[in-house]
Design a protein around this motif. Structure first.
Motif, PDB file in Angstrom:
ATOM      1  N   ALA A  42      -5.302  -0.112  -2.866  1.00 57.40           N
ATOM      2  CA  ALA A  42      -5.615  -1.249  -1.997  1.00 57.40           C
ATOM      3  C   ALA A  42      -6.139  -2.402  -2.824  1.00 57.40           C
ATOM      4  CB  ALA A  42      -6.635  -0.822  -0.945  1.00 57.40           C
ATOM      5  N   ASN A  43      -6.936  -2.085  -3.822  1.00 59.42           N
ATOM      6  CA  ASN A  43      -7.492  -3.106  -4.692  1.00 59.42           C
ATOM      7  C   ASN A  43      -6.377  -3.868  -5.413  1.00 59.42           C
ATOM      8  OD1 ASN A  43      -9.437  -4.515  -6.047  1.00 59.42           O
ATOM      9  ND2 ASN A  43      -9.522  -3.042  -7.737  1.00 59.42           N
ATOM     10  N   ASP A 103      -4.502  -6.089  -2.870  1.00 59.06           N
ATOM     11  CA  ASP A 103      -5.276  -7.264  -2.465  1.00 59.06           C
ATOM     12  C   ASP A 103      -5.279  -8.319  -3.564  1.00 59.06           C
ATOM     13  OD1 ASP A 103      -5.751  -6.042  -0.151  1.00 59.06           O
ATOM     14  OD2 ASP A 103      -7.800  -5.395  -0.612  1.00 59.06           O
ATOM     15  N   SER A 104      -5.579  -7.897  -4.776  1.00 54.54           N
ATOM     16  CA  SER A 104      -5.682  -8.912  -5.826  1.00 54.54           C
ATOM     17  C   SER A 104      -4.303  -9.491  -6.137  1.00 54.54           C
ATOM     18  CB  SER A 104      -6.328  -8.327  -7.086  1.00 54.54           C
ATOM     19  OG  SER A 104      -5.622  -7.208  -7.515  1.00 54.54           O
ATOM     20  N   GLN A 125      -1.964 -10.070  -3.842  1.00 54.92           N
ATOM     21  CA  GLN A 125      -1.743 -11.087  -2.819  1.00 54.92           C
ATOM     22  C   GLN A 125      -2.547 -12.342  -3.114  1.00 54.92           C
ATOM     23  OE1 GLN A 125       0.590 -10.693  -0.894  1.00 54.92           O
ATOM     24  NE2 GLN A 125       0.934  -8.487  -0.936  1.00 54.92           N
ATOM     25  N   GLN A 146       0.832  -1.199   0.000  1.00 53.43           N
ATOM     26  CA  GLN A 146       0.000   0.000   0.000  1.00 53.43           C
ATOM     27  C   GLN A 146       0.873   1.258   0.000  1.00 53.43           C
ATOM     28  OE1 GLN A 146      -3.403  -0.183   0.029  1.00 53.43           O
ATOM     29  NE2 GLN A 146      -3.738   2.014   0.048  1.00 53.43           N
TER      30      GLN A 146
END
Lengths: 485, 509
Positions: B483-484, B487-488, B490, B325
Motif C-alpha cells: 500500500a505504501n 500511495d507514494s 500515485q 494493490q
C-alpha cells in the motif's frame, strides 16, 4: 623562487637504498657467482629496511636537492606499494633462480637499482629528476629482462623492450624539451604557476600542448597503455617469470604514480587539454585488454593483456581529473598489486618434472590436484574480473565513482561493458581449474614462503571488503596531500 | 522487538557452517558424510533462526524492521544497513526454507566433491539472504553480484554435459546486466549523497534522470527475472545445473530480479516506471505467450519447466508494473508461489533423473503403475503450477489479473490466454510421463519415493495448500508495504509535469 637547501634527510630512504645496492654490488663482484643467494637475501633485507624508513611517516612534506626531489604522503604511499612489489617478487624469485640456473648476483642488484629508480620517479618534482629516475629504472629493467643470456626468448624480450623503450624515452625527452622551451622552466611548481597564469578561456601555446602530448605518450608507454602497449605481451612472455611478476607490479605503480603527479601537479590546470587524451587511452586500453586476451593460450601473455586492461581502469580514475579520481587510482593500484603478486605466485608454482609451465591448459584439474592453490587463483581471477565481494570490485567501484561524478558517462559505460568481456577470459582460467578433468599434478610442495605469499594475498583480496577503512583512508590522505601540494 | 542482530545471524550463520566444512579432513567418504550433515544442520539452524523473523515481524506496518546499522565505508555514507519489511521478509523465509531442502535433495545425487558442493550452497544461502535483507544499495549489489560466483561453480562443476557453455552463458548474461545497474547505483549515489535505501526511497529523482536510471536497472533485473528476449540463458542453465542448483535458481535467484523491480525500479523511479509500463507489458505478454508455446514443444522435462518459469515470471512483471494493490500483491504472491512450486517441480524431475539418468520425456511412460505416490505429488505440484484454485498458484495469478484488468484490458486478456497454454503444456507433460501403459522395459524396476525424498516434498506440499487455502497469512505481511508503494507512486505521478519522449534526451540538464 626555489629555496636551495642542503637538507638531504628528505631523501633518506633513497640514499640508503643507493648505498646498500652499491655495497651489495661490491659483495657480488668480490665474492663471485657463488654469492648470489646471499646477495638475494640481503637485497630483500635492504628493501625491507627502506620500506620501514618510508613507512615511518614523517608527516610534513619535504624538499631535497634544490627542489628536484619532493617527499609527501602521496609519494610515501606509492613508494610503499613499489617496495612491497619489489620485496615480494624478489622472495618469489629465489626458488626460480635456483632451479633455472640463473644464479647471478647481478639479478638482485639490478632489481635494487630499478627500485631505486622507481622511488626517484615517484618523488620527482622536476622534469630532469623525472627523466633520471625513469632511465635508471628502465636501463636496469632492460638488462633484467634479458638476464637469461642463453635463452632466445629472454634476449629477444630484452632487445624489444630496449628498442621500444628507447623510442619512448626519446618521445618523453622531446616533450620535456618542448615544455621547457615554451614555459622556460622544468620545475613542477614553476610549471604549475605558468599554467595557472593563463587566463581562463584562453588556450596555452601550441608548443606546450605538443610537449605535453609527447610527455603523456612517453609515460603511457611505461604504463603500457594502448596505443603504446605493443611491447608488453612479448616482454612478459619472454622475460623470466619472476621478472614478469616484477614488471607487472612495481614499475607499473611507479609509472602510474609519476603520471598522476605530472598530470595533477604541473598540468593540473590544463585538465581540459589532457582529459580527452586520457579518456581515449583509457577506453582503448580497456577494450584491447579485454578482447586481445580472449585468444591467448600462454598465461604470461594473458597476464600482459590483463595488465593493459587494468591500467585502462586505473586511468578511468585519472581521467576524471579530480582528487576523488586520484584516490580511486591509488586504491585501485593497491589492490592491483596484491592481485598480481598472488597470481604470479601461482604461475611460478606451475612446474612439472622440473620444467616451468606457461600454458593455460596446464592448469586443467588444478582444483583436484592442489585445491588450495586453485582456490587462491580462483579468488584472484574473480577479483580481477571485478566480481563483488572481492577486492577487485572495490577498486573498480572507486574509479568508476570518480568517473560518474566527473560526468564521464560514456567512459564509464564502455569501461563496465569491457569488464564483462574481460570476465570471460578470467572465467576461462577458472573453467580449466575447476570444470575440467585433472591431468598430472604439479610438482609440490610450493615452499613455505610461496604458501605464505599466496595465503596472505588471497586473504587480503577476499576480506578487504569487510574492512576497507584503513586502505581507503590511506589512499584518501595520499590523494589529499597530492592535490594540496 | 529483539535487540540482537537476527538478520546478520541468519545471513552469516551459513558461512560459519561453510568454514566448518572446509576444515574437515580425512578419508574421502567420511569427509563427504560429514560435509552433508554439517550443511544440513547449519541450514536447518538458519531456518529455525529465520523463524524468529517470521514470528517477531510486526504486521500492518510498512516500516523496516529488525534494522541493524554499522559504518562500513567511513566517510562515504555507505553503511552496513540491514532490515526487512513486508516485501523482503517472505523472500528471506523462502531462501532459508529451500536451502535445507536442496541439501537433502543432493544427499545421494552428488557423489563427487561433496565438500565443495556443500560449501557452495551455504555461501549461496548467505548471499541470497543478505541480498533480501540489505538496506544499502551497495551492500545489496555486493550480495546480488556475489551470487554469481557460487552459482557459476555449481553449474560448471556439477552440471550436465554442456555445463561449461551454460555456466558461461549464465555468468556473462547476468554480469552484463549487472554492470549497468552498478553505474546507475553510482549515479544515484551522487544524486542522493548516500546509498541508504530508505533515504533513496524518499528522494525524488529528476524526471530526465529517472529514464536513464530505469533503463540501467531494467537491464539488470530483466536479465535476472528473466524477461523475453533476454531469457535464453535460463533454459540452458536449468537444464545443465544439478537438481538442487535448478531449485535455487528457479526458487530464489529469479526472484532477485522481481524483488529488484518492486524494491528499486517502481518506488524509486515512479515517473520512468509509468513511462515504460507499456514496454514491460508488451515484453511480459510476449514472454507468457511465446515461452508457453515453446514449452509445448519441449522434449526435455527440465527445459519445459524452465520455459514455464519464464512465463510465470512474466505474470510477475505484469503485476508489478500495474502498481495497484492487487497487482503488486499478486506479483509478490506469484513469486513466492513460483518459488515453492517450480522448486518442487525441479525436485520432481530430479527424482526420476536420479533413477534413470535421463530427462527426455519420451523415455518415460506410465509411471503411475510403479510410482503412485510420486504421481500424486507430481499432480499436485503440476496443478499448482497451472493455477488450480485451492493451490498457491491460483491466488497469485488471480490477483495479478485483477490488478491488470483495471489498468490494461488487452494485456489481461492475452495473459489469461497464456494461462490456458500453461495448463496445456503441463497437462500434456503429465499425461506423457505418468499416464498410459508402461512399455519401456527399463522402467519396470523403478522405485517409488524414498522416505528422504518424501520428506523433502512434505513442507513444499503443505505450503502449496496453505498459500492456496489461506493466503491471508502471507498477504497480511506484505499489504502495508505494498500500500505504501502504491500511495507514494500515485503521489509522485500527481506532482509530475507532463512527460514527453523528448525528455529521454535531457540527461545533461
Amino acid at each position: 623562487m626555489a629555496m636551495i637547501t642542503f637538507d638531504m634527510s628528505a631523501a633518506l630512504p633513497e640514499l640508503v637504498l643507493a648505498c646498500l645496492a652499491m655495497i651489495l654490488l661490491m659483495v657480488g663482484v668480490f665474492r663471485g657467482e657463488s654469492s648470489a643467494p646471499t646477495v638475494l637475501g640481503l637485497s630483500v633485507a635492504s628493501l625491507v629496511i627502506v620500506f620501514l624508513l618510508v613507512s615511518l611517516d614523517r608527516g610534513a612534506t619535504g624538499i631535497a636537492f634544490g627542489g628536484l626531489f619532493m617527499v609527501d604522503r602521496y609519494g610515501n604511499f606509492m613508494k610503499g606499494l613499489v617496495l612491497v612489489g619489489a620485496i615480494v617478487t624478489l622472495i618469489m624469485s629465489r626458488r626460480y633462480c635456483e632451479e633455472e640456473q640463473i644464479q647471478r648476483f647481478e639479478y638482485s642488484v639490478l632489481m635494487l637499482f630499478a627500485t631505486l629508480g622507481m622511488l626517484m620517479m615517484v618523488s620527482a618534482n622536476d622534469l630532469i629528476s623525472l627523466y633520471v629516475g625513469l632511465e635508471l629504472q628502465s636501463l636496469s629493467l632492460y638488462v633484467v629482462a634479458a638476464i637469461r643470456r642463453d635463452n632466445l626468448r629472454s634476449t629477444e624480450a630484452g632487445l624489444k623492450y630496449f628498442v621500444l623503450g628507447a623510442l619512448s624515452s626519446g618521445l618523453l625527452l622531446y616533450g620535456c624539451s618542448m615544455i621547457y622551451g615554451f614555459a622556460g622552466t622544468t620545475s613542477f611548481p614553476a610549471l604549475a604557476e605558468v599554467f595557472a597564469g593563463i587566463p581562463a578561456g584562453e588556450a596555452p601555446s601550441f608548443g606546450l600542448i605538443v610537449g605535453m602530448v609527447f610527455l603523456i605518450s612517453g609515460l603511457a608507454f611505461k604504463v603500457s597503455a594502448v596505443p603504446f602497449h605493443m611491447w608488453t605481451p612479448d616482454v612478459y612472455e619472454g622475460a623470466p617469470t619472476p621478472v614478469t611478476a616484477f614488471f607487472a607490479t612495481a614499475p607499473k605503480v611507479a609509472a602510474m604514480a609519476l603520471l598522476i603527479r605530472v598530470m595533477m601537479g604541473p598540468f593540473g590546470d590544463l585538465v581540459g587539454q589532457w582529459q580527452q587524451i586520457l579518456v581515449f587511452v583509457s577506453i582503448a586500453s580497456m577494450v584491447v585488454g579485454a578482447f586481445a586476451a580472449i585468444a591467448q593460450t600462454n598465461i604470461k601473455r594473458l597476464m600482459a593483456y590483463s595488465s593493459i586492461g587494468h591500467i585502462g581502469y586505473a586511468l578511468v580514475g585519472l581521467a576524471a581529473g579530480t582528487e576523488e579520481g586520484v584516490r580511486g587510482v591509488i586504491f585501485y593500484l593497491t589492490i592491483y598489486i596484491v592481485m598480481n603478486l598472488g597470481t604470479f605466485g601461482c604461475i611460478l608454482s606451475m612446474r612439472r618434472t622440473g620444467v616451468m609451465l606457461e600454458n593455460i591448459e596446464d592448469l586443467k584439474g588444478l582444483s583436484k590436484t592442489s585445491p588450495m592453490m586453485a582456490l587462491a587463483l580462483m579468488i584472484f581471477m574473480f577479483s580481477m574480473a571485478g566480481i563483488p565481494p572481492l577486492a577487485g570490485f572495490l577498486g573498480k567501484f572507486y574509479v568508476f565513482m570518480a568517473a560518474i561524478h566527473a560526468g564521464l558517462y560514456a567512459l564509464a559505460v564502455i569501461g563496465v561493458l569491457s569488464s564483462v568481456v574481460g570476465a570471460f577470459y578470467y572465467m576461462r582460467i577458472i573453467k580449466f581449474m575447476y570444470f575440467d578433468e585433472a591431468v598430472e599434478p604439479f610438482e609440490g610442495p610450493i615452499g613455505r614462503d610461496m604458501a605464505l605469499i599466496l595465503t596472505a594475498s588471497s586473504a587480503i583480496i577476499l576480506l578487504l571488503f569487510a574492512f576497507p577503512g584503513p586502505v581507503l583512508e590511506g589512499a584518501a590522505a595520499a590523494a589529499a596531500s597530492l592535490i594540496a601540494g | 522487538m529483539s535487540t540482537w542482530p537476527v538478520l546478520s545471524l541468519v545471513t552469516f550463520l551459513p558461512l560459519v557452517g561453510a568454514v566448518f566444512i572446509l576444515a574437515i579432513r580425512g578419508d574421502a567418504d567420511v569427509v563427504a558424510r560429514n560435509a552433508r550433515f554439517v550443511a544440513l544442520w547449519t541450514s536447518l539452524a538458519t531456518f529455525v533462526m529465520s523463524l524468529f523473523i517470521w514470528f517477531g515481524f510486526e504486521r500492518g506496518t510498512a516500516e523496516f524492521q529488525f534494522v541493524e546499522k554499522a559504518v562500513w565505508f567511513p566517510g562515504y555514507n555507505i553503511d552496513y544497513h540491514m532490515g526487512v519489511d513486508g516485501i523482503s521478509m517472505l523472500f528471506v523465509m523462502l531462501s532459508t526454507l529451500l536451502t535445507p531442502l536442496c541439501v537433502l535433495a543432493s544427499w545421494d545425487a552428488i557423489r563427487v566433491r561433496v565438500k565443495e558442493y556443500m560449501v557452495a550452497f551455504l555461501v549461496l544461502e548467505t548471499l541470497m539472504v543478505g541480498m533480501f535483507c540489505a538496506l544499502d544499495f551497495v551492500l545489496f549489489y555486493f550480495f546480488y553480484e556475489g551470487v554469481l560466483i557460487p552459482m557459476f561453480l555449481i553449474i560448471g562443476i556439477w552440471g550436465g554435459e554442456r555445463r561449461v557453455y551454460s555456466a558461461f552463458k549464465f555468468f556473462l548474461f547476468t554480469l552484463a546486466g549487472s554492470v549497468l545497474l552498478f553505474l546507475a547505483l553510482l549515479a544515484m549515489y551522487f544524486e542522493v549523497g548516500t546509498t541508504d535505501v530508505p533515504t533513496m526511497l524518499e528522494h525524488g529523482f529528476p524526471a530526465g534522470m529517472q529514464t536513464w536510471l530505469w533503463l540501467a536497472l531494467f537491464a539488470s533485473f530483466a536479465v535476472k527475472v528473466p524477461m523475453w528476449p533476454v531469457h535464453t540463458w535460463l533454459p540452458d542453465a536449468h537444464v545443465e545445473a544439478p537438481t538442487a542448483g535448478s531449485v535455487i535458481l528457479a526458487g530464489v535467484l529469479l526472484k532477485m530480479g522481481g524483488y529488484g523491480f518492486v524494491r528499486f525500479s517502481v518506488p524509486m523511479l515512479p515517473l520512468a516506471s509509468e513511462f515504460f509500463t507499456p514496454l514491460v507489458f508488451v515484453l511480459s505478454v510476449m514472454a507468457i505467450l511465446y515461452t508457453s508455446l515453446v514449452a509445448l514443444a519441449q522434449e526435455d522435462m527440465k527445459k519445459l519447466i524452465a520455459y514455464s518459469s519464464v512465463a510465470h515470471m512474466g505474470m510477475v512483471t505484469l503485476g508489478t508494473f500495474t502498481v495497484t494493490q492487487q497487482g503488486l500483491e499478486g506479483a509478490m504472491f506469484q513469486m513466492l508461489s513460483h518459488g515453492v512450486v517450480s522448486a518442487a517441480l525441479f525436485l520432481i524431475v530430479g527424482v526420476i533423473y536420479d533413477r534413470m539418468h535421463t530427462r527426455l520425456i519420451a523415455r518415460y511412460d506410465g509411471l503411475v503403475e510403479r510410482m503412485p505416490v510420486y504421481a500424486l505429488f507430481f499432480m499436485i505440484f503440476m496443478l499448482a503450477s497451472v493455477g488450480l484454485p485451492g493451490t498457491s498458484g491460483f491466488v497469485g495469478e488471480f490477483l495479478v489479473l485483477v490488478g491488470l484488468f483495471q489498468v490494461n484490458t488487452w494485456a489481461a486478456l492475452l495473459a489469461t490466454g497464456g494461462m490456458i497454454l500453461g495448463a496445456a503444456y503441463m497437462l500434456y507433460l503429465y499425461r506423457r510421463i505418468i499416464f498410459g501403459v508402461m512399455t519401456k522395459p527399463d522402467l519396470k524396476a523403478i522405485l517409488d519415493l524414498s522416505p528422504r525424498e518424501a520428506l523433502v516434498f512434505a513442507p513444499l506440499l503443505a505450503l502449496v495448500f496453505w498459500m492456496g487455502i489461506y493466503p491471508m497469512s502471507f498477504l497480511d505481511i506484505m499489504s502495508a508495504s505494498v500500500a505504501n508503494i502504491v500511495d507514494s507512486h500515485q503521489a509522485a505521478l500527481l506532482q509530475a509535469p507532463g512527460r514527453s519522449f523528448a525528455s529521454l534526451f535531457s540527461l545533461s540538464q
